[in-house]
Motif scaffolding. Structure first.
Motif, PDB file in Angstrom:
ATOM      1  N   GLY A  45       0.780  -1.236   0.000  1.00 41.09           N
ATOM      2  CA  GLY A  45       0.000   0.000   0.000  1.00 41.09           C
ATOM      3  C   GLY A  45       0.802   1.272   0.000  1.00 41.09           C
ATOM      4  O   GLY A  45       0.506   2.200  -0.752  1.00 41.09           O
ATOM      5  N   LEU A  46       1.812   1.351   0.835  1.00 40.50           N
ATOM      6  CA  LEU A  46       2.570   2.597   0.945  1.00 40.50           C
ATOM      7  C   LEU A  46       3.238   2.957  -0.371  1.00 40.50           C
ATOM      8  O   LEU A  46       3.181   4.105  -0.819  1.00 40.50           O
ATOM      9  N   GLY A  47       3.837   1.983  -1.022  1.00 44.86           N
ATOM     10  CA  GLY A  47       4.512   2.230  -2.296  1.00 44.86           C
ATOM     11  C   GLY A  47       3.548   2.667  -3.378  1.00 44.86           C
ATOM     12  O   GLY A  47       3.846   3.564  -4.170  1.00 44.86           O
ATOM     13  N   GLN A  48       2.383   2.047  -3.408  1.00 49.22           N
ATOM     14  CA  GLN A  48       1.390   2.426  -4.415  1.00 49.22           C
ATOM     15  C   GLN A  48       0.876   3.843  -4.169  1.00 49.22           C
ATOM     16  O   GLN A  48       0.675   4.613  -5.105  1.00 49.22           O
ATOM     17  N   TYR A  49       0.674   4.176  -2.904  1.00 46.40           N
ATOM     18  CA  TYR A  49       0.208   5.522  -2.551  1.00 46.40           C
ATOM     19  C   TYR A  49       1.237   6.582  -2.938  1.00 46.40           C
ATOM     20  O   TYR A  49       0.918   7.578  -3.589  1.00 46.40           O
ATOM     21  N   ILE A  50       2.503   6.348  -2.570  1.00 45.83           N
ATOM     22  CA  ILE A  50       3.563   7.320  -2.866  1.00 45.83           C
ATOM     23  C   ILE A  50       3.798   7.411  -4.374  1.00 45.83           C
ATOM     24  O   ILE A  50       3.980   8.506  -4.916  1.00 45.83           O
ATOM     25  N   SER A  51       3.787   6.277  -5.074  1.00 45.73           N
ATOM     26  CA  SER A  51       3.974   6.295  -6.529  1.00 45.73           C
ATOM     27  C   SER A  51       2.867   7.080  -7.218  1.00 45.73           C
ATOM     28  O   SER A  51       3.114   7.852  -8.148  1.00 45.73           O
ATOM     29  N   ARG A  52       1.615   6.891  -6.758  1.00 43.83           N
ATOM     30  CA  ARG A  52       0.489   7.630  -7.342  1.00 43.83           C
ATOM     31  C   ARG A  52       0.621   9.126  -7.071  1.00 43.83           C
ATOM     32  O   ARG A  52       0.438   9.949  -7.964  1.00 43.83           O
ATOM     33  N   ARG A  53       0.979   9.485  -5.845  1.00 46.16           N
ATOM     34  CA  ARG A  53       1.147  10.903  -5.504  1.00 46.16           C
ATOM     35  C   ARG A  53       2.289  11.530  -6.296  1.00 46.16           C
ATOM     36  O   ARG A  53       2.204  12.676  -6.737  1.00 46.16           O
TER      37      ARG A  53
END
Length: 175
Positions: A45-53
């Motif tokens: 989750g964290l990686g997907q959130y940061i990548s999207r942002r």
């Protein structure tokens, strides 16, 4: 205060940058013991959130005189590079970029800094070749306009000034 100029071209970034960011950061996380422990959190989750942002924060536009770039999630970067300072535009590819059909456009300027470091790297521009050609064409148009705006008159003045300096130095040497 100067009025901001309208962009001539705005770069669009491929959504594949999100996966590229996720994989790149996970690769560097595997290089440390602490990073390996965090890999499940990164992938869940964290990686997907940061990548999207990160993807949402990207913007790059070409104006008549500058190349403007913004990026960042926690640490935001905003760069403006005058077109006349651009020395080189280079494409970089690696196996992951090739697999995702992405390119890095590396922009180097005539700076006094580290010669191995680029001034700007744009990852995943859609139609990167077209954007590169637009930057080069605008830079050429800008440099041809400034050279035809009376630089011959200025260069004649410079030559005359240099001759005067030469004469003064010759007089000093002879004394």
């Amino acid at each position: 205060m100067t009025k901001p100029t309208a962009p001539l071209q705005v770069a669009e970034f491929s959504p594949k940058i999100k996966l590229y960011t996720l994989l790149t950061v996970s690769f560097f996380m595997t290089l440390s013991v602490f990073g390996i422990v965090l890999l499940p959190i990164w992938f869940l989750g964290l990686g997907q959130y940061i990548s999207r942002r990160y993807y949402e924060s990207l913007s790059c536009s070409l104006t008549a005189h500058h190349l403007q770039f913004k990026k960042g999630v926690m640490f935001k970067v905003e760069k403006t590079i005058p077109l006349e300072n651009i020395q080189d535009l280079t494409f970089i590819e690696n196996p992951i970029l090739k697999l995702l059909q992405l390119k890095i456009l590396k922009i180097e300027t005539a700076s006094q800094g580290n010669p191995m470091k680029s001034d700007m790297q744009l990852v995943g521009i859609i139609d990167a070749d077209d954007f590169k050609n637009s930057v080069l064409a605008q830079r050429e148009k800008l440099s041809s306009r400034t050279s035809s705006d009376g630089n011959t008159h200025d260069s004649n003045e410079v030559v005359a000034l240099l001759r005067d300096i030469k004469d003064i130095l010759t007089d000093i040497k002879n004394k």
